[in-house]
Design a protein around this motif. Structure first.
Motif, PDB file in Angstrom:
ATOM      1  N   GLY A  71      18.264 -13.317  -3.126  1.00  0.00           N
ATOM      2  CA  GLY A  71      16.812 -13.704  -2.941  1.00  0.00           C
ATOM      3  C   GLY A  71      16.768 -15.290  -2.646  1.00  0.00           C
ATOM      4  O   GLY A  71      15.697 -15.875  -2.067  1.00  0.00           O
ATOM      5  N   ARG A  74      15.740 -16.796   0.632  1.00  0.00           N
ATOM      6  CA  ARG A  74      14.490 -17.111   1.064  1.00  0.00           C
ATOM      7  C   ARG A  74      13.924 -18.376   0.529  1.00  0.00           C
ATOM      8  O   ARG A  74      13.242 -19.136   1.216  1.00  0.00           O
ATOM      9  CB  ARG A  74      13.525 -15.666   0.890  1.00  0.00           C
ATOM     10  CG  ARG A  74      12.255 -15.920   1.585  1.00  0.00           C
ATOM     11  CD  ARG A  74      11.256 -15.209   0.676  1.00  0.00           C
ATOM     12  NE  ARG A  74      11.043 -15.394  -0.508  1.00  0.00           N
ATOM     13  CZ  ARG A  74      10.376 -16.573  -0.910  1.00  0.00           C
ATOM     14  NH1 ARG A  74       9.973 -17.513  -0.040  1.00  0.00           N
ATOM     15  NH2 ARG A  74      10.203 -16.942  -2.251  1.00  0.00           N
ATOM     16  N   THR A  77      15.334 -21.665   1.725  1.00  0.00           N
ATOM     17  CA  THR A  77      15.085 -22.097   3.012  1.00  0.00           C
ATOM     18  C   THR A  77      13.408 -22.413   2.975  1.00  0.00           C
ATOM     19  O   THR A  77      13.058 -23.357   3.749  1.00  0.00           O
ATOM     20  CB  THR A  77      15.077 -20.717   3.859  1.00  0.00           C
ATOM     21  OG1 THR A  77      16.570 -20.418   3.901  1.00  0.00           O
ATOM     22  CG2 THR A  77      15.049 -21.120   5.339  1.00  0.00           C
ATOM     23  N   THR A  78      12.743 -21.586   2.254  1.00  0.00           N
ATOM     24  CA  THR A  78      11.367 -21.963   2.313  1.00  0.00           C
ATOM     25  C   THR A  78      10.901 -23.485   1.880  1.00  0.00           C
ATOM     26  O   THR A  78      10.140 -24.206   2.629  1.00  0.00           O
ATOM     27  CB  THR A  78      10.224 -20.851   1.326  1.00  0.00           C
ATOM     28  OG1 THR A  78      10.434 -19.567   1.970  1.00  0.00           O
ATOM     29  CG2 THR A  78       9.269 -21.266   1.273  1.00  0.00           C
ATOM     30  N   SER A 104      23.802 -16.745   4.994  1.00  0.00           N
ATOM     31  CA  SER A 104      23.789 -15.164   4.976  1.00  0.00           C
ATOM     32  C   SER A 104      24.804 -14.452   5.612  1.00  0.00           C
ATOM     33  O   SER A 104      25.185 -13.384   4.930  1.00  0.00           O
ATOM     34  CB  SER A 104      22.283 -14.932   5.798  1.00  0.00           C
ATOM     35  OG  SER A 104      22.528 -14.939   7.077  1.00  0.00           O
ATOM     36  N   ASN A 156      17.161 -11.867   7.306  1.00  0.00           N
ATOM     37  CA  ASN A 156      15.677 -11.586   7.514  1.00  0.00           C
ATOM     38  C   ASN A 156      15.144 -12.419   6.297  1.00  0.00           C
ATOM     39  O   ASN A 156      14.173 -13.161   6.211  1.00  0.00           O
ATOM     40  CB  ASN A 156      15.389 -10.275   7.267  1.00  0.00           C
ATOM     41  CG  ASN A 156      15.663  -9.738   8.729  1.00  0.00           C
ATOM     42  OD1 ASN A 156      15.696 -10.207   9.686  1.00  0.00           O
ATOM     43  ND2 ASN A 156      15.424  -8.177   8.483  1.00  0.00           N
ATOM     44  N   MET A 157      15.808 -12.819   5.015  1.00  0.00           N
ATOM     45  CA  MET A 157      15.506 -13.576   4.101  1.00  0.00           C
ATOM     46  C   MET A 157      15.642 -14.818   4.432  1.00  0.00           C
ATOM     47  O   MET A 157      14.439 -15.536   4.258  1.00  0.00           O
ATOM     48  CB  MET A 157      16.629 -13.353   3.073  1.00  0.00           C
ATOM     49  CG  MET A 157      16.662 -12.297   2.051  1.00  0.00           C
ATOM     50  SD  MET A 157      17.539 -12.279   0.844  1.00  0.00           S
ATOM     51  CE  MET A 157      17.486 -10.587   0.252  1.00  0.00           C
ATOM     52  N   ALA A 158      16.225 -15.396   5.241  1.00  0.00           N
ATOM     53  CA  ALA A 158      16.414 -16.927   5.829  1.00  0.00           C
ATOM     54  C   ALA A 158      15.431 -17.043   6.889  1.00  0.00           C
ATOM     55  O   ALA A 158      14.614 -18.119   6.682  1.00  0.00           O
ATOM     56  CB  ALA A 158      17.900 -17.014   6.371  1.00  0.00           C
ATOM     57  N   SER A 160      12.543 -15.227   7.062  1.00  0.00           N
ATOM     58  CA  SER A 160      11.353 -15.067   6.309  1.00  0.00           C
ATOM     59  C   SER A 160      10.805 -16.487   5.586  1.00  0.00           C
ATOM     60  O   SER A 160       9.886 -16.729   5.934  1.00  0.00           O
ATOM     61  CB  SER A 160      11.009 -13.992   5.325  1.00  0.00           C
ATOM     62  OG  SER A 160      11.461 -12.831   6.026  1.00  0.00           O
ATOM     63  N   GLY A 161      11.919 -17.002   5.067  1.00  0.00           N
ATOM     64  CA  GLY A 161      11.678 -18.551   4.277  1.00  0.00           C
ATOM     65  C   GLY A 161      11.487 -19.555   5.351  1.00  0.00           C
ATOM     66  O   GLY A 161      10.480 -20.401   5.107  1.00  0.00           O
ATOM     67  N   THR A 169       2.805 -17.274   7.742  1.00  0.00           N
ATOM     68  CA  THR A 169       2.952 -16.045   6.831  1.00  0.00           C
ATOM     69  C   THR A 169       2.477 -14.863   7.660  1.00  0.00           C
ATOM     70  O   THR A 169       2.949 -13.776   7.342  1.00  0.00           O
ATOM     71  CB  THR A 169       2.039 -16.288   5.713  1.00  0.00           C
ATOM     72  OG1 THR A 169       0.640 -16.703   5.740  1.00  0.00           O
ATOM     73  CG2 THR A 169       2.748 -17.279   4.717  1.00  0.00           C
ATOM     74  N   VAL A 172       5.451 -13.401   9.300  1.00  0.00           N
ATOM     75  CA  VAL A 172       6.207 -12.322   8.392  1.00  0.00           C
ATOM     76  C   VAL A 172       5.470 -10.963   8.268  1.00  0.00           C
ATOM     77  O   VAL A 172       6.168  -9.844   8.211  1.00  0.00           O
ATOM     78  CB  VAL A 172       6.188 -12.964   7.228  1.00  0.00           C
ATOM     79  CG1 VAL A 172       7.128 -12.152   6.241  1.00  0.00           C
ATOM     80  CG2 VAL A 172       6.909 -14.502   7.252  1.00  0.00           C
TER      81      VAL A 172
END
Length: 462
Positions: A71, A74, A77-78, A104, A156-158, A160-161, A169, A172
Motif C-alpha cells: 500500500g 498509494r 504517490t499521494t 507497480s 490502481n493504488m498508484a 488512487s494516490g 477524491t 476515487v
C-alpha cells in the motif's frame, strides 16, 4: 497539546470545510470496500460445502495481506503528487504517477513470477491437518486466479494516490462504486448462474479490478494527453522513490506484524478468545472508515501547502485535522458506549461470545481515543513526505507493544511460580489489549513529538 498551532474560529471553519470536502468521498469509499468481501462470502456461502467458503476466505485474506503490504504505492504517490500540485507543476504530478505505475508493474511481475512459492508460504504457516486438504484445494483455485489481478490492483493504488493527491477524491469514490457494482453482478453471473464456484468469485474480483483501472485511466486521460513525459525523466530520481517506498514498506510490515500477532498470540488462550478478539477488531475497523478519510484529505492538503510553501495554512490544516480527528474519536467513543450491545448482537448470535466480550468493553471504549492521533498523523506525515519518521514511529510503537507482552509474561510466570497461582485467559487477554492500546497511543504520541521537533527546523516555508 494543540497549543503549537493557533487559528481563528473563522479560519478554522473554512479549513474544516476544505478537509471535509475531500474526506467524505473517501469515508464512503472506505465503507464500500468491505462490501466486496461481503458479496464474495454471500455467494460462496450458499455452495453445498463449507470448505469452499473456508478456502476462499483463507486465500482471500492472504492475498489481501500481500496487497496491503504494498500500500506504500498509494501513500508515496499521494504525497509526491500533492506537493507537485501545490507547486503548480502538472508535469511533475504526471511524472510521479508514471513512476508509481512503473513500480507497480515491477512489483506485480515479481508477485506473478513467485506465485507458487507464495502459496506454499500460506500452507506452511497454516495447519497441516488432513481435514484441511479440501480447503487448501479451494484456496489454491481462488489464489491461482485472483493473483492475476496484481498488476491492476497495484496500478490502481498508484492511480488512487494520484487522484487523492490531486484533490479528486470524488473520482476515487466513483471508480470504487463501479468496481463494487461490477463485482456484484459478476459474482451472481459466475457463481449461481454459470456455476463456476470458487473460480467464479476469483474471476469476478479480477474483472472488477480491471474495470476500476480502466475507469480511472479514463478519468485522467485528458491530463495524460496534455503532458508528455519521457522514459528518461521517469527513471530520474528512481533511487529516491525506492528509498521512500522502502521506508513505507517497513512501516506497513511492522504494523501488519503487530496486528497479526494479536490473533496468533491469542490462539494460546483458546478459540473463544480468538473469536472475541476478532469481534473487537471489527470495532477498530469501523473507526478506520472515518479517520482514514480525514487522513487521506490531509495527505492532499498538507502536500499542497508544502508545494505552495504556505506555512500558516499548513499549520491550520494540521491543527484542524487533529481537532476533527478528536471529534470523530469522541463521537465513536460515545456511540460505542451507547450501542456496544446492539453492535455485538449484529456481529454474532453465539451466546458464549456475546457474554464473553462484555469483559472487554473497556478496550472498545478506549479504541477511538487511543488510535485517532496515529491515523491523523499518518495523513500529515505522508503530505509532508516524512517517510523515515513514519517508519521510526512505527518501530518505536512496536517495541512498546512487544516489551509489554514480554514483561507481562515474565511477571506472571514469576508470580505463578512464587504463589502457585495460574492467571486465567481473560487476564492475559486484557494484557494483550492493553499492549495494543499503548501501541496505538505510542504511534500517535511519537509522531506528535517528531512533529514538534522537526516542524520549525525542516519545513522552510514562507
Amino acid at each position: 497539546m494543540l497549543s503549537l498551532f493557533q487559528s481563528s474560529a473563522w479560519s478554522g471553519t473554512r479549513i474544516n470545510l476544505k478537509i471535509w470536502h475531500l474526506a467524505w468521498p473517501m469515508i464512503l469509499a472506505n465503507i464500500s470496500i468491505p462490501m466486496l468481501g461481503f458479496v464474495d462470502t454471500a455467494v460462496i456461502g450458499h455452495l453445498p460445502d463449507s470448505q469452499f467458503l473456508a478456502g476462499t476466505a483463507l486465500a482471500g485474506l492472504f492475498i489481501s495481506v500481500i496487497f496491503w503490504l504494498l500500500g506504500f504505492l498509494r501513500m508515496s504517490t499521494t504525497g509526491l503528487v500533492a506537493k507537485a500540485r501545490g507547486e503548480k507543476s502538472a508535469a511533475s504530478a504526471i511524472l510521479h504517477l508514471y513512476q508509481g505505475l512503473l513500480l507497480s508493474v515491477i512489483l506485480a511481475s515479481f508477485i506473478l513470477l513467485f506465485q507458487s512459492p507464495l502459496f506454499s508460504l500460506l500452507t506452511f504457516v497454516s495447519s497441516d491437518d488432513l481435514a484441511m486438504q479440501a480447503t487448501y484445494a479451494s484456496a489454491k483455485t481462488y489464489f491461482d486466479i485472483r493473483i492475476w489481478a496484481a498488476p491492476f490492483v497495484l496500478a490502481n493504488m498508484a492511480l488512487s494516490g494520484f487522484l487523492i493527491g490531486s484533490g479528486k477524491t470524488k473520482w476515487v469514490l466513483r471508480a470504487l462504486i463501479v468496481c463494487n457494482v461490477v463485482n456484484l453482478f459478476a459474482d451472481i453471473l459466475f457463481v449461481p448462474v454459470l456455476s463456476f464456484g470458487v473460480a467464479g468469485v476469483a474471476f469476478a474480483s479480477v474483472l472488477a479490478e480491471i474495470v476500476q483501472f480502466g475507469m480511472m485511466i479514463y478519468l485522467i486521460r485528458p491530463e495524460l494527453k496534455k503532458v508528455a513525459v519521457s522514459l528518461q525523466s521517469v527513471l530520474t530520481g528512481w533511487i529516491a522513490l525506492l528509498r521512500m517506498n522502502g521506508n513505507l514498506f517497513i512501516r506497513s510490515a511492522v504494523l501488519q506484524l503487530c496486528l497479526s500477532f494479536m490473533t496468533i498470540y491469542a490462539t494460546q488462550f483458546g478459540s473463544q478468545t480468538v473469536a472475541i478478539n476478532s469481534l473487537i477488531m471489527q470495532f477498530f475497523l469501523f473507526i478506520s472508515f472515518s479517520l482514514d478519510g480525514v487522513a487521506f484529505a490531509l495527505e492532499s492538503l498538507v502536500g499542497n501547502c508544502v508545494g505552495q510553501k504556505k506555512q500558516r495554512r499548513l499549520r491550520l490544516y494540521i491543527t484542524q485535522g487533529i481537532k476533527m480527528g478528536l471529534a470523530f474519536a469522541l463521537c465513536y467513543a460515545a456511540f460505542y458506549v451507547l450501542t456496544v450491545d446492539a453492535i455485538v448482537w449484529l456481529l454474532t448470535d453465539i451466546e458464549s461470545l456475546k457474554s464473553g466480550i462484555t469483559d472487554y468493553y473497556i478496550w472498545i471504549y478506549l479504541l477511538p481515543l487511543s488510535c485517532f492521533l496515529s491515523f491523523i498523523f499518518d495523513g500529515i506525515f505522508v503530505g509532508l513526505g516524512w517517510d523515515k519518521s513514519m517508519r521510526n514511529s512505527m518501530i518505536v510503537a512496536a517495541l512498546c507493544f512487544f516489551s509489554i507482552i514480554l514483561l507481562s509474561n515474565a511477571l506472571t510466570d514469576s508470580l505463578s511460580n512464587a504463589f502457585n497461582y495460574t492467571f486465567n485467559c481473560t487476564f492475559n487477554n486484557h494484557i494483550l489489549w492493553a499492549a495494543f492500546t499503548i501501541f496505538m497511543l505510542a504511534r500517535g504520541l511519537s509522531q506528535w513529538f517528531i512533529l514538534r521537533l522537526k516542524f520549525k527546523s525542516e519545513i522552510k516555508l514562507s
